[in-house]
Design a protein around this motif. Structure first.
Motif, PDB file in Angstrom:
ATOM      1  N   GLY A  70       0.815  -1.213   0.000  1.00 35.54           N
ATOM      2  CA  GLY A  70       0.000   0.000   0.000  1.00 35.54           C
ATOM      3  C   GLY A  70       0.844   1.256   0.000  1.00 35.54           C
ATOM      4  O   GLY A  70       0.540   2.225  -0.695  1.00 35.54           O
ATOM      5  N   LEU A  71       1.925   1.235   0.779  1.00 33.74           N
ATOM      6  CA  LEU A  71       2.823   2.392   0.802  1.00 33.74           C
ATOM      7  C   LEU A  71       3.514   2.589  -0.542  1.00 33.74           C
ATOM      8  O   LEU A  71       3.709   3.722  -0.987  1.00 33.74           O
ATOM      9  N   LEU A  72       3.864   1.490  -1.213  1.00 35.38           N
ATOM     10  CA  LEU A  72       4.492   1.585  -2.528  1.00 35.38           C
ATOM     11  C   LEU A  72       3.523   2.169  -3.551  1.00 35.38           C
ATOM     12  O   LEU A  72       3.909   3.041  -4.344  1.00 35.38           O
ATOM     13  N   MET A  73       2.264   1.726  -3.521  1.00 33.46           N
ATOM     14  CA  MET A  73       1.270   2.282  -4.443  1.00 33.46           C
ATOM     15  C   MET A  73       1.078   3.773  -4.196  1.00 33.46           C
ATOM     16  O   MET A  73       0.998   4.563  -5.145  1.00 33.46           O
ATOM     17  N   MET A  74       1.027   4.169  -2.931  1.00 33.23           N
ATOM     18  CA  MET A  74       0.854   5.581  -2.621  1.00 33.23           C
ATOM     19  C   MET A  74       2.070   6.394  -3.049  1.00 33.23           C
ATOM     20  O   MET A  74       1.931   7.510  -3.564  1.00 33.23           O
TER      21      MET A  74
END
Length: 87
Positions: A70-74
Motif C-alpha cells: 500500500g505504501l508503494l502504491m501511494m
C-alpha cells in the motif's frame, strides 16, 4: 491528464489496501490479537471484556512489513502527481 488520474487512483487504492489489510488481520474488538504465542500474557484493558480501547495500544498495524504494498502504491501515485506539476 491520464497521469494525474493514474496517480490519484494509485493513492486511493493504496489507502484502501492498507485499511483492508488492517481489517483482515482479525476482529478489531477482540482484546487479544489472533496470531499470538501461547506464552504471551493477555493485555491489560481499560475496561473489562472485548473493547476497542486497550490500556496500551501497540503500533504494530503501522509496520512497514505488513503495509509495504500500500505504501508503494501511494508513493508511486505521489511521484506521478508531482511529475505532472514539475514538468
Amino acid at each position: 491528464m491520464a497521469v494525474v488520474l493514474i496517480g490519484a487512483l494509485l493513492i486511493v487504492v493504496g489507502v484502501v489496501y492498507m485499511a483492508g489489510a488492517a481489517l483482515g488481520r482479525g476482529r478489531l474488538s477482540d482484546p487479544e490479537p489472533v496470531r499470538t504465542a501461547p506464552d504471551r500474557p493477555t493485555p491489560k484493558l481499560a475496561t473489562p471484556g472485548p473493547t476497542l480501547e486497550p490500556r496500551r495500544r501497540g503500533l504494530g498495524f503501522l509496520g512497514l512489513s505488513q503495509n509495504w504494498p500500500g505504501l508503494l502504491m501511494m508513493a508511486v501515485g505521489v511521484i506521478l502527481l508531482l511529475s505532472v506539476v514539475v514538468l
